[in-house]
Design a protein around this motif. Structure first.
Motif, PDB file in Angstrom:
ATOM      1  N   SER A  12      60.535   8.072 -18.224  1.00 52.52           N
ATOM      2  CA  SER A  12      60.052   9.086 -17.286  1.00 52.52           C
ATOM      3  C   SER A  12      58.538   9.001 -17.111  1.00 52.52           C
ATOM      4  O   SER A  12      58.031   9.094 -16.000  1.00 52.52           O
ATOM      5  N   PHE A  57      66.132  18.020 -20.989  1.00 45.19           N
ATOM      6  CA  PHE A  57      67.226  17.187 -20.503  1.00 45.19           C
ATOM      7  C   PHE A  57      67.431  15.927 -21.334  1.00 45.19           C
ATOM      8  O   PHE A  57      68.210  15.066 -20.974  1.00 45.19           O
ATOM      9  N   ASN A  58      66.727  15.845 -22.441  1.00 44.20           N
ATOM     10  CA  ASN A  58      66.901  14.696 -23.315  1.00 44.20           C
ATOM     11  C   ASN A  58      66.580  13.364 -22.622  1.00 44.20           C
ATOM     12  O   ASN A  58      67.167  12.337 -22.938  1.00 44.20           O
ATOM     13  N   VAL A  59      65.661  13.406 -21.676  1.00 45.79           N
ATOM     14  CA  VAL A  59      65.296  12.187 -20.965  1.00 45.79           C
ATOM     15  C   VAL A  59      64.318  11.377 -21.800  1.00 45.79           C
ATOM     16  O   VAL A  59      63.317  11.896 -22.284  1.00 45.79           O
ATOM     17  N   ASN A  60      64.596  10.093 -21.933  1.00 44.92           N
ATOM     18  CA  ASN A  60      63.720   9.179 -22.654  1.00 44.92           C
ATOM     19  C   ASN A  60      62.326   9.198 -22.035  1.00 44.92           C
ATOM     20  O   ASN A  60      62.156   8.856 -20.866  1.00 44.92           O
ATOM     21  N   LEU A 107      61.184  17.085 -19.446  1.00 47.52           N
ATOM     22  CA  LEU A 107      62.385  16.286 -19.269  1.00 47.52           C
ATOM     23  C   LEU A 107      62.967  15.858 -20.617  1.00 47.52           C
ATOM     24  O   LEU A 107      64.179  15.793 -20.788  1.00 47.52           O
TER      25      LEU A 107
END
Lengths: 363, 354, 307
Positions: free
Chosen positions: B149, B142-145, B138
């Motif tokens: 997550s 998707f550049n999710v922190n 992620l």
């Protein structure tokens, strides 16, 4: 001793020294004779429920046996691996008799018992034993039969609620006893069951109680340990029962009665057995007759007919002439599990994992 | 008059070592005062929580057992933190690791032995690593922190735990209590004879040195530190920061999964609803108290284990709830975080303002 | 259509939603200012025991709610000082606050086992609050209405006031805001205190409304759901309200499923949904990388002015 001081001959001095030595030898032994008893408690003593009842049992030991014993207790011990060091700690502190007062301490008790073979363990509501592990239980379901009688008689909707923890035999027996006895009063009565996977979780217990109420239950009995459910019932003007002790202070109008757990006599007997050196591993399952199950006084909200029928059940149990698990009993899917007139034996009750007809549950 | 913070050119080593020690001491002092104010014997409580486990030799094995998972998880976390990768989901990875090991154990029934146990432990590492790979994907795709997550996935993991031990993996002989069947002795870790100290403790002692070598001597360790200090520098150095992020997250998860598998096969021998006891979160404190240094993690892990064991002892002696050990653990973290600033900055007192 | 059932379930959902709505709203403001405070669970518990304790001693639940807000705000200050004055790592400090708050509330709660207070229920007359249909509107504790009012108030504050604009600017680009002359630290202090107060009130809902008693850790992890909620809502207040009720419905469904015997999906499925959905939502939000429904740019980063 005074005789010694009168005749100070060498002989009498030697005799005196001998007796004195014997006396000094005896006193540490006497002091060590003070039996240290430990208690592992699931909740806080002030829960006015399950743990409060066990604590009353502990106090009964202190009253009965005075300075022959010393008791230690630990509250809020979780039913997981973290209990192991706590139980071990009690044994390391010199306890020779340890009561672990909830099902979820079973394996932990057995494990620590294996490490301390000279310590006696008493595990409540479990089934694993060892040479130094006894199990003890109370026939709470006999009490549930009384509650079910009242609930069945008084419920206007005929839908009763049961809030439980896990699908362990103790809960299954309670549910079934409650359902069967309610159906004796109202053959169409049904029981909705919600199991919340915990013995003590006030907000979850409250939400589950609300859900049961929303689904039509107007009397809810709780098999979890907080008074939360009763508080919800009080807010909604409905009825319920206390668990482990009289919980009427939390819900003066909703609280009809309660099953009280009376552990005192058993605890005193076991402590005495250790003192006498007569303790051995046993499995004890007492009920109304022996006095471990007591019904709290009925509140004003209990109708006269309900009270009368409930009294009949109590009397019959105490006389030993009644068992709610007498056939015919059908399972949820309708199959006949217990024939007409047949009485289920304790051995079968101890492992019961099916619900009777009329119980609606998720499993 | 005001305080001015001057950045030091190099982190002060003296402060690096002194501040954790000071934090522990300050915590003990303030703890004593706070408890006395509430009416509990403060000195006894603090002595019980911090000193009794050290003084009572029969408690040493309890400390060792508690320290092992803390140290192992903290090693993985500190490596990630060095790379500015924040894995908050160690608790979930720990649980998935234990469940993976449990699954292998169940598949083998009652047969065990060295290879089965090895397989169980490896399964635990893979399970934990895989659970950490989710936030890794992620983050890189998707550049999710990863803070958010990995944290969310912890709670998903707890539900997976509840489902498995209450359903398909429930002990058939356990009267429906939600827990796996106790392990056959052949499926458990070897134990130092006459004690409860299992092989995992030895692993927890050796791993810090392995990590120390990796972090200070290897190319990968260098990579991690460069990526952590500046992604631009990393790019110029030819390091793929995405790869490093992946690697450190998965390593963190693998270590947490390893700890879970070891705790399962070495101590608890079954998985139940209470399995997630907070090690994954406490390990974050360990990593910080140990200043993200592998050997520091070893020492800090022991210190925190002492407070855990002490907290249990205080339950019996001073009758304070178990969770109060958390007060001390949090205070130590507060102090170490507060004192962090002394490591990076020098405090100057300016008498005349400008 | 069994209306009685629908009404009853709505009331249950409102009860489940209110604490996370309060804590979530508070945390949203904090995160909008650029700070990530993971200590919500701890602050909620401190609020729960503070509110309960004040109500026990004063007999006045309104004072209790104030007490809860003050307790939560005080707890948040521990975090604020470390993060704003000493630039400590926000993630670790927030976690420490959670662990600390859990422990200190247990300790303070020791003297309160077995005590109860009168539940802080609806202040409307019984003809409205107990009316079979109207109770859906009038039957709630004042705390519920407070939570609902705070949503538009907070939205108005963030979007239409100068202070709100400054707060958002601080969260998006603290260095620019600082160079214009705004005190980043002061703004963040205020935001954190607000977050703490809201979390505290959310916590006291457990000890003063749902089950008017004290039990250790009685917020049962709702603080973490509130954190998820802020992210799930993409840091937008309107979506936060919807998201909160969505999560509340999921929580109610978990219990309903048990009650009606619906066992096709395990109950843990419902319990996991809020968190799983948050991860999915996060992926959508972060990958599109567009402004608006996105994390404040400075979220979690320390404020390091060069002067």
């Amino acid at each position: 001793m005074t005789k010694m001081s009168h005749t100070l001959t060498r002989r009498s001095l030697m005799k005196g020294a001998g007796v004195a030595t014997l006396a000094t030898l005896a006193s540490p032994v006497l002091a060590a004779d003070k039996l240290k008893i430990g208690f592992i408690l699931l909740g806080p003593i002030g829960d006015y429920g399950w743990t409060w009842a066990h604590n009353k049992g502990r106090l009964a030991i202190e009253t009965a046996l005075g300075d022959k014993v010393e008791t230690i207790y630990v509250e809020n011990v979780a039913e997981d691996a973290s209990a192991i060091p706590v139980i071990r700690d009690l044994a390391q502190q010199g306890c020779k008799l340890i009561f672990t007062t909830s099902y979820g301490y079973m394996d932990q008790t057995v494990q620590v018992a294996g490490e301390f073979k000279d310590v006696k363990f008493e595990h409540c509501t479990g089934f694993k034993r060892a040479d130094n592990v006894s199990t003890y239980n109370s026939k709470f379901h006999e009490g549930r039969a009384v509650l079910g009688t009242i609930a069945g008689k008084m419920s206007k909707s005929g839908v009763l609620g049961y809030l439980g923890s896990y699908k362990v035999p103790e809960v299954v027996l309670g549910v079934n006893s409650f359902a069967l006895s309610a159906q004796k009063e109202n053959p169409k009565a049904t029981v909705k069951l919600v199991l919340i996977d915990s013995w003590f979780d006030p907000p979850k217990e409250a939400a589950a109680t609300e859900t049961l109420i929303n689904l039509g239950c107007d009397v809810v009995t709780t098999h979890t340990d907080s008074p939360g459910p009763l508080q919800i019932l009080e807010q909604k003007g409905l009825f319920g029962f206390g668990q482990g002790a009289d919980m009427s202070q939390f819900a003066p109008n909703a609280h009809l009665t309660a099953i009280e757990d009376i552990w005192g006599p058993y605890y005193v007997a076991r402590a005495q057995a250790v003192l006498d050196g007569k303790w051995s591993s046993t499995d004890t399952w007492d009920g109304f007759k022996e006095g471990t199950v007591v019904i709290a006084p009925y509140s004003k909200g209990v109708t006269a007919e309900a009270a009368a029928d409930a009294d009949k059940v109590q009397a019959a149990y105490k006389a030993g002439s009644f068992n709610i698990f007498t056939g015919p009993i059908y399972a949820q899917d309708g199959t006949l599990k217990v024939k007409d007139g047949e009485v289920m034996q304790d051995a079968d009750l101890a492992v019961m994992d099916w619900f009777v007809k009329g119980v609606e549950s998720a499993s | 008059m005001r305080l001015k913070l001057e950045k030091r050119r190099e982190a002060s080593v003296a402060m690096l070592v002194a501040t954790p020690i000071a934090s522990v001491l300050l915590t003990m002092l303030i703890g004593m005062v706070v408890f006395d104010l509430i009416g509990i014997n403060g000195t006894k409580a603090v002595v019980d929580i911090f000193l009794s486990p050290i003084l009572a030799t029969y408690k040493w094995q309890d400390v060792a057992l508690k320290a092992a998972p803390l140290v192992i998880i903290a090693l993985g976390l500190s490596m990630g933190n060095r790379a500015q990768v924040w894995n908050i989901g160690a608790e979930g990875q720990y649980v998935i690791g234990a469940l993976s090991a449990a699954g292998v154990g169940i598949a083998f029934g009652t047969s065990g032995g060295f290879f089965v146990v090895l397989l169980m432990v490896i399964a635990g590492m893979i399970g934990g690593g895989a659970w950490a790979a989710i936030p890794a994907v992620l983050r890189t795709r998707f550049n999710v922190n990863e803070i958010l997550s990995s944290l969310m996935l912890t709670y998903v993991a707890l539900q997976v735990l509840g489902y498995l031990v209450g359903g398909p993996w429930k002990d058939p002989n356990g009267r429906n209590f939600p827990a796996t069947a106790p392990l056959d002795p052949s499926q458990t870790l070897p134990v130092w004879p006459g004690s409860t100290v299992h092989l995992g403790v030895l692993i927890a002692v050796i791993l810090p040195f392995v990590f120390w070598v990796i972090m200070s001597r290897s190319e990968f360790g260098y990579q991690v530190r460069v990526v952590g200090s500046s992604p631009t520098a990393a790019r110029h150095g030819g390091f793929d920061s995405k790869r490093t992020i992946w690697a450190t997250l998965v390593i963190g998860g693998t270590m947490a999964g390893l700890a879970g598998a070891l705790e399962f096969t070495g101590v608890l021998h079954k998985v139940d609803l209470g399995f997630a006891s907070g090690y994954g979160f406490t390990a974050i404190i360990v990593a910080f108290l140990g200043r993200l240094n592998p050997i520091g993690c070893l020492v800090a892990g022991i210190v925190l284990a002492v407070t855990y064991v002490g907290g249990q002892m205080a339950q019996t002696s001073v009758h304070i709830p178990n969770s109060t050990a958390g007060i001390f653990q949090a205070m130590m973290l507060f102090f170490i975080l507060a004192s962090d600033i002394l490591v990076r900055y020098r405090v100057r007192v300016i008498v005349k303002g400008v | 259509m069994n209306w009685a059932f629908i009404i009853a379930e709505i009331i249950t959902v409102v009860g489940l939603t209110t604490p996370i709505l309060l804590a979530g709203l508070g945390e949203l403001v904090v995160e909008k200012s650029g700070v990530l405070n993971l200590g919500v669970e701890g602050m909620m518990l401190v609020g729960a025991i503070s509110g309960f304790g004040v109500t026990v001693y004063t007999g006045n639940p309104w004072l209790g709610v104030v007490g809860a807000a003050v307790g939560g705000a005080l707890a948040s200050m521990l975090f604020a000082v470390l993060v704003l004055q000493l630039n400590s790592n926000q993630v670790a400090t927030g976690l420490a606050l959670t662990i600390f708050g859990t422990g200190i509330s247990s300790l303070l709660g020791l003297g309160f086992t077995g005590r109860i207070v009168v539940p802080f229920l609806s202040v409307f007359p019984a003809s409205l609050s107990k009316h079979p249909v109207l109770q859906v509107i009038f039957g709630y504790s004042p705390i519920v209405y407070f939570a609902l009012i705070m949503v538009p108030l907070t939205t108005w504050f963030l979007t239409a006031t100068r202070a709100g604009l400054i707060l958002r600017a601080v969260g998006e680009n603290d260095l620019s805001a600082h160079s214009i002359g705004y005190s980043v630290v002061r703004v963040r202090y205020a935001a954190i205190a607000f977050g703490g107060a809201m979390a505290g009130i959310g916590g006291c809902y457990f000890s003063m409304v749902i089950t008017p008693m004290w039990a250790e850790k009685m917020t049962a992890g709702r603080g973490w759901i509130a954190l998820a909620l802020v992210v799930f809502a993409g840091w937008r207040t309107g979506r936060l309200l919807a998201g909160a009720y969505f999560f509340g419905i999921l929580m109610a469904l978990e219990l309903l499923a048990k009650g009606v015997g619906f066992s096709i999906l395990p109950s843990q499925f419902w319990a996991a949904m809020p968190y799983a959905m948050t991860v999915v939502a996060l992926s959508f939000i972060s990958s599109r990388g567009t402004a608006g429904a996105n994390a404040p740019a400075c979220l979690g980063k320390p404020f390091l002015p060069s002067t």
